[in-house]
Write an enzyme that holds these catalytic residues in place. Structure first.
Site, mmCIF file in Angstrom:
data_model
loop_
_atom_site.group_PDB
_atom_site.id
_atom_site.type_symbol
_atom_site.label_atom_id
_atom_site.label_comp_id
_atom_site.label_asym_id
_atom_site.label_seq_id
_atom_site.Cartn_x
_atom_site.Cartn_y
_atom_site.Cartn_z
ATOM 1 C CE1 TYR A 151 69.488 29.292 80.276
ATOM 2 C CE2 TYR A 151 69.918 28.294 78.129
ATOM 3 C CZ TYR A 151 69.694 28.173 79.492
ATOM 4 O OH TYR A 151 69.646 26.932 80.072
ATOM 5 C CG HIS A 194 71.266 23.730 88.967
ATOM 6 N ND1 HIS A 194 69.967 23.371 89.248
ATOM 7 C CD2 HIS A 194 72.011 22.630 89.233
ATOM 8 C CE1 HIS A 194 69.923 22.116 89.662
ATOM 9 N NE2 HIS A 194 71.152 21.640 89.666
ATOM 10 C CB CYS A 203 85.288 36.290 75.908
ATOM 11 S SG CYS A 203 86.532 36.541 77.176
ATOM 12 C CD GLU A 230 51.853 18.953 95.166
ATOM 13 O OE1 GLU A 230 52.923 18.445 94.759
ATOM 14 O OE2 GLU A 230 51.022 19.487 94.430
HETATM 15 ZN ZN LIG Z 1 87.689 34.566 76.909
#
Ligand SMILES: [Zn+2]
Length: 268
Positions: A68, A124, A173, A240
């Site tokens: 990623y 997504h 975090c 297409e």
């Molecule tokens: Zn957290």
């Protein structure tokens, strides 16, 4: 493009009070965004289906973040193309006229936002969102590299040295939990709130425009029949014909970046 078909579509669009647009990878392809799906879509020896899964994350979260992080790096010089801009312009025009406009996308690159679109439902997730595995908080995160440990990593070369990332190398975090990409992986369910919002928009729309997606995968596959059931006019733009072509009122063949600006120009 057939002139008569184009005129007819423009007339239907001009009458449409509620417009929903569904976009897929075909819209971003012209901006040079690789999908890592299908032929040639490998990163090292991995297909996206080997990396964008909960199983891959369980096996090696460091490798998944490396993938990623590489995809974020690729976004660095990518910009919205005329298809993104045409859709942002349509939204502006529709909302200024007090009409309803919703854009539902399968893309995770956020180029619709970059082009100025506002009402975007990201089915997504996004390359630029992260989610804490401990507290569940979703937040925007545009750091590249994602942490300093990832500096210079991510080469797609099959011979690239395999680096090992420890738990401390992963993004964290403020609560201390580990952050993962807020992207819906293969085998995972969609965010129920976003899905419901997309369904409501489709049920209420008078015109559905499907761009750059074959819409064979759920939930995109369900969108065309749902719009049809609720009486919407449906137009498709794709290189297409697709399995949905038989169900739509208008099929415009070609690149979204060329076809869309022409379709949306000169509305009566
Ligand atoms: Zn957290």
């Amino acid at each position: 493009m057939h002139r008569a078909q184009l005129e007819s579509f423009r007339k239907r669009l001009a009458e449409a009070q509620n417009v929903v647009v569904l976009t897929g990878a075909g819209v971003s392809a012209e901006s040079g965004i690789p999908t890592f799906r299908g032929a040639g879509g490998l990163w090292r020896r991995y297909a996206a289906t080997d990396l964008a899964t909960p199983q891959a994350w369980q096996r090696d979260a460091g490798l998944v973040w490396e993938f990623y992080n590489y995809r974020r790096t690729l976004m660095g010089d990518k910009a919205p193309n005329p298809a993104h801009k045409a859709l942002a312009g349509l939204e502006q025009r529709w909302t200024a006229a007090g009409r309803r406009f919703d854009l539902v996308t399968q893309n995770i690159d956020d180029l619709h936002f970059a082009a100025g679109s506002q009402a975007v439902l990201r089915l997504h997730g996004s390359l630029w969102l992260v989610r804490c595995l401990a507290c569940g908080e979703v937040e925007e995160n545009r750091q590249v590299p994602i942490t300093s440990a990832y500096e210079g990593s991510g080469s797609p070369d099959i011979d690239a040295p395999q680096r090992r990332f420890s738990e401390a190398d992963l993004p964290h975090c403020s609560c201390g939990g580990i952050l993962r990409p807020h992207v819906v992986w293969f085998g995972e369910g969609l965010d129920a709130r976003i899905l419901r919002a997309a369904q409501r928009a489709v049920e209420a729309c008078s015109l559905l425009l499907v761009v750059g997606t074959s819409a064979v995968v759920y939930p995109a596959a369900a969108v065309i029949p749902l719009a049809r059931q609720h009486g919407a006019c449906i137009a498709e733009v794709n290189l297409e014909t697709t399995p949905a072509t038989g169900l739509v009122d208008y099929h415009f063949a070609g690149r979204a970046g060329e076809v869309l600006p022409e379709m949306l120009a000169g509305l009566p």
